[in-house]
Design a protein around this motif. Structure first.
Motif, PDB file in Angstrom:
ATOM      1  N   ASP A 133       0.850  -1.195   0.000  1.00  0.00           N
ATOM      2  CA  ASP A 133       0.000   0.000   0.000  1.00  0.00           C
ATOM      3  C   ASP A 133       0.892   1.253   0.000  1.00  0.00           C
ATOM      4  O   ASP A 133       0.697   2.191  -0.792  1.00  0.00           O
ATOM      5  N   GLN A 181       1.728   4.126  -2.896  1.00  0.00           N
ATOM      6  CA  GLN A 181       1.545   5.560  -2.595  1.00  0.00           C
ATOM      7  C   GLN A 181       2.827   6.332  -2.916  1.00  0.00           C
ATOM      8  O   GLN A 181       2.782   7.456  -3.419  1.00  0.00           O
ATOM      9  N   PRO A 206      -1.750   2.693  -8.383  1.00  0.00           N
ATOM     10  CA  PRO A 206      -2.449   1.586  -7.717  1.00  0.00           C
ATOM     11  C   PRO A 206      -1.596   0.321  -7.824  1.00  0.00           C
ATOM     12  O   PRO A 206      -0.894   0.121  -8.833  1.00  0.00           O
ATOM     13  N   ASN A 247      -9.262  -6.679  -0.348  1.00  0.00           N
ATOM     14  CA  ASN A 247      -8.925  -5.626  -1.310  1.00  0.00           C
ATOM     15  C   ASN A 247      -7.511  -5.834  -1.896  1.00  0.00           C
ATOM     16  O   ASN A 247      -7.288  -5.627  -3.093  1.00  0.00           O
ATOM     17  N   HIS A 273      -6.329  -6.572  -6.007  1.00  0.00           N
ATOM     18  CA  HIS A 273      -5.238  -5.993  -6.815  1.00  0.00           C
ATOM     19  C   HIS A 273      -4.429  -7.097  -7.504  1.00  0.00           C
ATOM     20  O   HIS A 273      -4.094  -6.980  -8.688  1.00  0.00           O
ATOM     21  N   GLY A 302     -13.002   3.549   1.102  1.00  0.00           N
ATOM     22  CA  GLY A 302     -12.142   3.406  -0.071  1.00  0.00           C
ATOM     23  C   GLY A 302     -11.882   1.946  -0.388  1.00  0.00           C
ATOM     24  O   GLY A 302     -12.550   1.049   0.121  1.00  0.00           O
ATOM     25  N   SER A 356      -9.833  -0.335  -6.952  1.00  0.00           N
ATOM     26  CA  SER A 356      -9.650   1.107  -6.749  1.00  0.00           C
ATOM     27  C   SER A 356      -8.469   1.605  -7.576  1.00  0.00           C
ATOM     28  O   SER A 356      -7.445   0.932  -7.682  1.00  0.00           O
ATOM     29  N   ASN A 357      -8.629   2.806  -8.162  1.00  0.00           N
ATOM     30  CA  ASN A 357      -7.523   3.384  -8.935  1.00  0.00           C
ATOM     31  C   ASN A 357      -6.721   4.381  -8.125  1.00  0.00           C
ATOM     32  O   ASN A 357      -5.846   5.062  -8.658  1.00  0.00           O
ATOM     33  N   GLY A 358      -7.020   4.468  -6.824  1.00  0.00           N
ATOM     34  CA  GLY A 358      -6.230   5.345  -5.951  1.00  0.00           C
ATOM     35  C   GLY A 358      -4.833   4.785  -5.768  1.00  0.00           C
ATOM     36  O   GLY A 358      -4.583   3.597  -6.024  1.00  0.00           O
ATOM     37  N   GLY A 416      -5.499   1.942  -2.095  1.00  0.00           N
ATOM     38  CA  GLY A 416      -6.674   2.815  -2.220  1.00  0.00           C
ATOM     39  C   GLY A 416      -7.543   2.916  -0.976  1.00  0.00           C
ATOM     40  O   GLY A 416      -8.642   3.454  -1.034  1.00  0.00           O
ATOM     41  N   GLN A 457      -8.762   4.464   2.427  1.00  0.00           N
ATOM     42  CA  GLN A 457      -8.641   5.794   3.050  1.00  0.00           C
ATOM     43  C   GLN A 457      -8.797   5.754   4.559  1.00  0.00           C
ATOM     44  O   GLN A 457      -8.464   6.709   5.252  1.00  0.00           O
TER      45      GLN A 457
END
Ligand SMILES: C[C@H](N)C(=O)N[C@@H](CCC(=O)O)C(=O)O
Ligand code: MG
Length: 363
Positions: free
Chosen positions: A109, A113, A118, A304, A308, A334, A346-348, A352, A354
């Motif tokens: 993660d 970032q 992602p 999650n 990915h 998120g 998620s494309n964050g 992704g 939060q």
């Protein structure tokens, strides 16, 4: 990006209905949460379920492995030294794959970032949507037929039907489910190690003779019994998927070399996270063995991370990531969006996530 602090907490999420397999019965998710904090202010999130019946990891053991080994190993390290950090995580304690998986996904993660991508894209993936099956717990045949109809009404078109608790009922269970749903869904079954090799061949071939059209059977025999698994794979008309027999990349290679199974189930909690899951996926590519991505009874933080991986790797062709849809609520802000069978990644940056509501911190 330096790791400054690692906080642990717990979450509780009630299930919609009790989850029953040949190995255990549970009515809520009670998982350990890992938060890795850094000097940039970025936070990475991980989750570990205590699935003692499969991994041997209890809540106390997960917390102990994190507090006594993993946190000491990681604090002060730079996330950008990713390979070093992964090697240190995997080398600081043997086994304890659930605790390692929680730390591993929090590190991925952060790594995502750091590079503003992602994780599935960091891994070269391009698919952003996947479709999961849903599990039907093992009960008496009538109740399972009702649960199967409810699943179809929720829009699922693939059911993972649990068997093996009182095996004498297993053929009747599958007949009741198939009669209830007709050809509206594919059926895969999971015996969670309940059968002997000979019993497995007999039951599976009976199911085939009755035209029940079983896509594959998951872990028919004991986890350690690789020869027994091979015996079933060679004699059953129903393809065999190795689940509890495959924890590590080494297990996966051995199963594939032996031809002991047709398919392999990758679970982050068995292999210790994405770093090792990628090795299993690579081995599977070499041997041409398709994989399922599975989960334990987990909430959305850890599932999650598995989403990915599934979006990144084409060798993963079967999806069993129904943990979040078995839960009655979602405490995670998120991350992937679960719209019943349809999961959108998620494309964050990173994974992704939060935030997580209702964490009971241990410090
Ligand atoms: C939840 C998932 N569909 C599943 O069945 N996973 C495991 C069992 C998980 C557990 O007992 O927590 C499996 O055996 O495939
Ligand atoms: Mg299984």
């Amino acid at each position: 990006m330096k790791i400054t602090e690692i906080r642990l907490g717990m979450i509780s999420v009630p299930l919609r209905v009790p989850f029953k397999t040949a190995l255990r019965s549970v009515s809520s998710v009670e998982d350990v949460i890992v938060e890795i904090h850094t000097d940039t202010g970025a936070v990475g999130y991980g989750e570990a379920p205590p699935t003692g019946a499969i991994t041997g990891d209890t809540t106390g053991a997960i917390i102990g492995a994190l507090q006594d080994h993993i946190i000491k190993t990681l604090v002060g390290r730079d996330v950008d030294d990713f390979e070093d950090v992964m090697k240190a995580l995997n080398g600081c304690i043997v086994k304890n794959t659930s605790a390692k998986a929680a730390a591993d996904m929090a590190l991925w993660d952060l790594y995502g970032q750091l590079y503003n991508l992602p994780v599935y894209k960091l891994l070269g993936g391009s698919r952003s949507k996947i479709v999961t099956d849903i599990t039907i717990s093992v009960n008496d045949p009538e109740e399972m037929a009702t649960d199967a109809i409810n699943a179809i009404e929720r829009g699922y078109d693939c059911l993972k039907v649990k068997v093996g608790s009182n095996p004498d009922l297993d053929v009747a269970r599958l007949m009741a489910v198939r009669k209830a749903i007709g050809d509206k869904a594919c059926i895969r079954i999971d015996a969670n190690q309940a059968w002997s090799p000979k019993q497995a061949v007999k039951l599976l071939n009976q199911m085939q003779d009755k035209g029940l059209d079983i896509e594959f059977v998951e872990q028919p025999v004991k986890a350690h019994d690789f020869e027994g698994l091979k015996y079933v794979t060679e004699r059953s008309y129903v393809p065999v998927l190795a689940d509890e027999s495959v924890f590590s990349p080494e297990d996966a290679v051995k199963i594939m070399q032996m031809g002991a199974a047709d398919l392999v189930n990758i679970k982050l909690m068995k292999c210790g996270g994405l770093y090792n899951a990628l090795k299993i996926a690579s081995a599977a590519e070499v041997y041409g063995v398709e994989c399922m991505i599975g989960c334990m009874l987990e909430a959305k933080v850890s599932v999650n991370a598995a989403v990915h991986l599934a979006c990144a790797k084409q060798i993963i062709t079967k999806i069993d990531l129904d943990g979040p849809v078995l839960c009655s609520e979602d405490p995670v802000l998120g991350g992937a969006v679960f719209n019943e069978k349809e999961i959108t990644v998620s494309n964050g940056p990173g994974l992704g996530i939060q935030g997580i509501e209702g964490i009971r911190y241990l410090d």
